[in-house]
Design a protein around this motif. Structure first.
Motif, PDB file in Angstrom:
ATOM      1  N   ILE A 175      41.032  54.907  47.899  1.00  0.00           N
ATOM      2  CA  ILE A 175      40.742  53.504  48.203  1.00  0.00           C
ATOM      3  C   ILE A 175      42.026  52.700  48.068  1.00  0.00           C
ATOM      4  O   ILE A 175      42.765  52.889  47.095  1.00  0.00           O
ATOM      5  N   PRO A 176      42.319  51.801  49.009  1.00  0.00           N
ATOM      6  CA  PRO A 176      43.489  50.928  48.834  1.00  0.00           C
ATOM      7  C   PRO A 176      43.387  50.197  47.495  1.00  0.00           C
ATOM      8  O   PRO A 176      42.316  49.680  47.147  1.00  0.00           O
ATOM      9  N   PRO A 177      44.462  50.159  46.713  1.00  0.00           N
ATOM     10  CA  PRO A 177      44.380  49.637  45.337  1.00  0.00           C
ATOM     11  C   PRO A 177      43.760  48.253  45.222  1.00  0.00           C
ATOM     12  O   PRO A 177      42.969  48.007  44.303  1.00  0.00           O
ATOM     13  N   TYR A 178      44.095  47.333  46.134  1.00  0.00           N
ATOM     14  CA  TYR A 178      43.574  45.974  45.970  1.00  0.00           C
ATOM     15  C   TYR A 178      42.092  45.871  46.318  1.00  0.00           C
ATOM     16  O   TYR A 178      41.434  44.889  45.976  1.00  0.00           O
ATOM     17  N   MET A 179      41.535  46.890  46.981  1.00  0.00           N
ATOM     18  CA  MET A 179      40.097  46.909  47.284  1.00  0.00           C
ATOM     19  C   MET A 179      39.298  47.672  46.227  1.00  0.00           C
ATOM     20  O   MET A 179      38.076  47.599  46.204  1.00  0.00           O
ATOM     21  N   ARG A 180      39.994  48.399  45.385  1.00  0.00           N
ATOM     22  CA  ARG A 180      39.326  49.315  44.455  1.00  0.00           C
ATOM     23  C   ARG A 180      38.330  48.623  43.521  1.00  0.00           C
ATOM     24  O   ARG A 180      37.224  49.152  43.318  1.00  0.00           O
ATOM     25  N   PRO A 181      38.638  47.459  42.919  1.00  0.00           N
ATOM     26  CA  PRO A 181      37.649  46.833  42.030  1.00  0.00           C
ATOM     27  C   PRO A 181      36.308  46.566  42.720  1.00  0.00           C
ATOM     28  O   PRO A 181      35.248  46.894  42.174  1.00  0.00           O
TER      29      PRO A 181
END
Length: 471
Positions: A175-181
């Protein structure tokens, strides 16, 4: 009777010689096939599996192919966290081409390079560190930040209702890091799939967590039982020991937050209470959800930079996601931890089927799988690999959903057999020491994705045929 002219006779003779040559060549190939190498048999097995799965939508397939010009994780972390943003034409190409490529990637069979990459996994299982560092660096996080994949995530997350099955297929490969949360909260069922309800539900759950903390944690010891006091003390001892090589987790404020989360969870789950190892499971959630508020490297983060309100949001999100994760593996942490013992037995059987020489050697040396694999299942490999790879591994964990416990067996078998050749040369005491201190400190996403690719392949081969694993 047919009479040939001189020219026709010459042509006929030439054809006969050609056929004779081809026949001889075919016999030569047949002789070679009879003495084919183990690698050839392995490749044939791969082709059989790929043929079986051809045409299906396979989440694992995206692990096996890469862009030739991968992007760095850092470049995406710097972008705006808004999913509705538009990418440049240079990133995505014309929209009709993008739609076509997205459709082909979702529905198409394995790419030709699948053979090459999986063949490499066979030869690299005992030599994972020989890959040139330039190659390793170029492939780090390539799939998670591919522009086409980012567009797919953006499309899935921008709708009124998220289709979890499609999101799981995307998330399996990173998952792209900024979308992970956001994606983790959705995959675990903490955040509703309906975007109109999401904010209200999260607000209510965060308030519920604060009420639990006030009721169970923020009280004097005189109001606790002896068992509760003992449990709180054990948590307070374990928190400073958690991920000791990451300075962020050595901050007193971080350890206090972990203590509140773990104690509140333990009080509300009396069937298991607190078990050592659960403290490790909080750490990925802390790092991922804190990335919503702080930027840069985790080594430079400090909770003191956040307001008390945001810290309470962070703790609540970690608490509820930990709860959702452990709901699917509750018997891993009840008395005698029967769930873990069951999975360790399955791991032993799977390794016996996949790599009988390793299995036989370990048995001859008297090494029990419980002696090393128990910690793997208890902490979900967090203590075995570099922490910067943990969140990528957990993308796959959470994408598996309810099937995670069974899939862990295949991941851990793949992980163990990375050192197949090495293990067969060690005696008992050497094996114990080696398995307790595995040489993964220099691992990158390349080695981790090889582990996951093999796990997916073996799962495809064996999971639908449990009789193959019967003793």
């Amino acid at each position: 009777m047919v009479v040939f002219s001189g020219e026709e006779a010459n042509r006929a003779a030439a054809n006969m010689r050609s056929n004779s040559t081809n026949s001889s060549s075919n016999h030569h190939h047949l002789r070679e096939d009879k003495t084919e190498s183990p690698d050839s048999r392995f490749n044939q097995t791969l082709r059989s599996v790929q043929g079986l799965l051809k045409g299906r939508s396979i989440p694992g397939k995206v692990l096996l192919t890469r862009r030739s010009d991968p992007l760095d994780d850092a470049s995406w972390q710097d972008r705006s966290p808004k999913y509705e943003r538009s990418l440049s034409e240079n990133d995505t190409g014309p929209s009709d081409q993008m739609d076509k490529s997205m459709e082909e990637d979702d529905k198409g069979p394995f790419k030709p390079s699948t053979h090459e990459n999986l063949n490499k996994s066979k030869s690299s299982t005992s030599d994972v560190h020989s890959t040139p560092k330039e190659v390793q660096k170029s492939t780090i996080g390539a799939r998670a930040t591919d522009s086409a994949r980012v567009m797919k995530f953006t499309k899935e997350l921008s709708g009124t209702t998220v289709i979890l099955e499609r999101l799981r297929e995307l998330a399996w490969s990173g998952i792209p890091p900024y979308m992970r949360p956001t994606v983790w909260k959705l995959l675990l069922g903490y955040a509703p799939t309906n975007s109109d309800r999401r904010e209200g539900v999260l607000r209510r759950k965060r308030l519920e967590y604060l009420d639990c903390v006030a009721q169970f944690y923020d009280i004097p010891d005189t109001e606790r039982t002896d068992e509760e006091i003992s449990m709180l003390r054990q948590i307070a001892v374990d928190c400073p020991r958690t991920v000791p090589d990451v300075s962020f987790f050595q901050q007193a404020q971080v350890q206090k937050s972990m203590e509140r989360i773990l104690y509140t969870w333990a009080i509300r789950h009396p069937a298991s209470g607190y078990v050592q190892g659960i403290n490790d499971l909080v750490t990925p959630f802390l790092v991922v959800f804190l990335s919503e508020y702080l930027e840069g490297s985790v080594d430079n983060w400090s909770l003191s930079d956040l307001s008390p309100e945001k810290i309470s949001y962070l703790e609540a999100d970690c608490y509820w996601c930990l709860t959702k994760l452990l709901d699917g593996m509750q018997d891993h942490y009840t008395f005698a931890q029967p769930g873990i013992q069951r999975l360790v037995f399955k791991l032993k059987e799977l390794v016996r089927r996949i790599d009988e020489p390793v299995s036989r050697h370990m048995e001859e040396q008297g090494l029990e799988f419980l002696q090393f694999a128990f910690r793997w299942f208890n902490c979900l490999l967090i203590r075995e690999i570099p922490f910067h790879l943990v969140t990528r591994l957990w993308d796959t964990y959470l994408a598996e959903g309810d099937a995670l416990p069974d899939f862990l067996v295949y991941i851990f078998a793949s992980f163990l057999l990375t050192w197949s050749d090495k293990l067969q040369k060690l005696e008992f005491q050497e094996m114990v020491m080696f398995l307790q201190h595995l040489p993964t400190e220099n691992w990158t996403h390349l080695e981790l994705e090889m582990v996951l690719s093999r796990a997916f392949m073996w799962h495809s081969m064996f999971n639908s045929s449990p009789s193959h694993l019967a003793s």
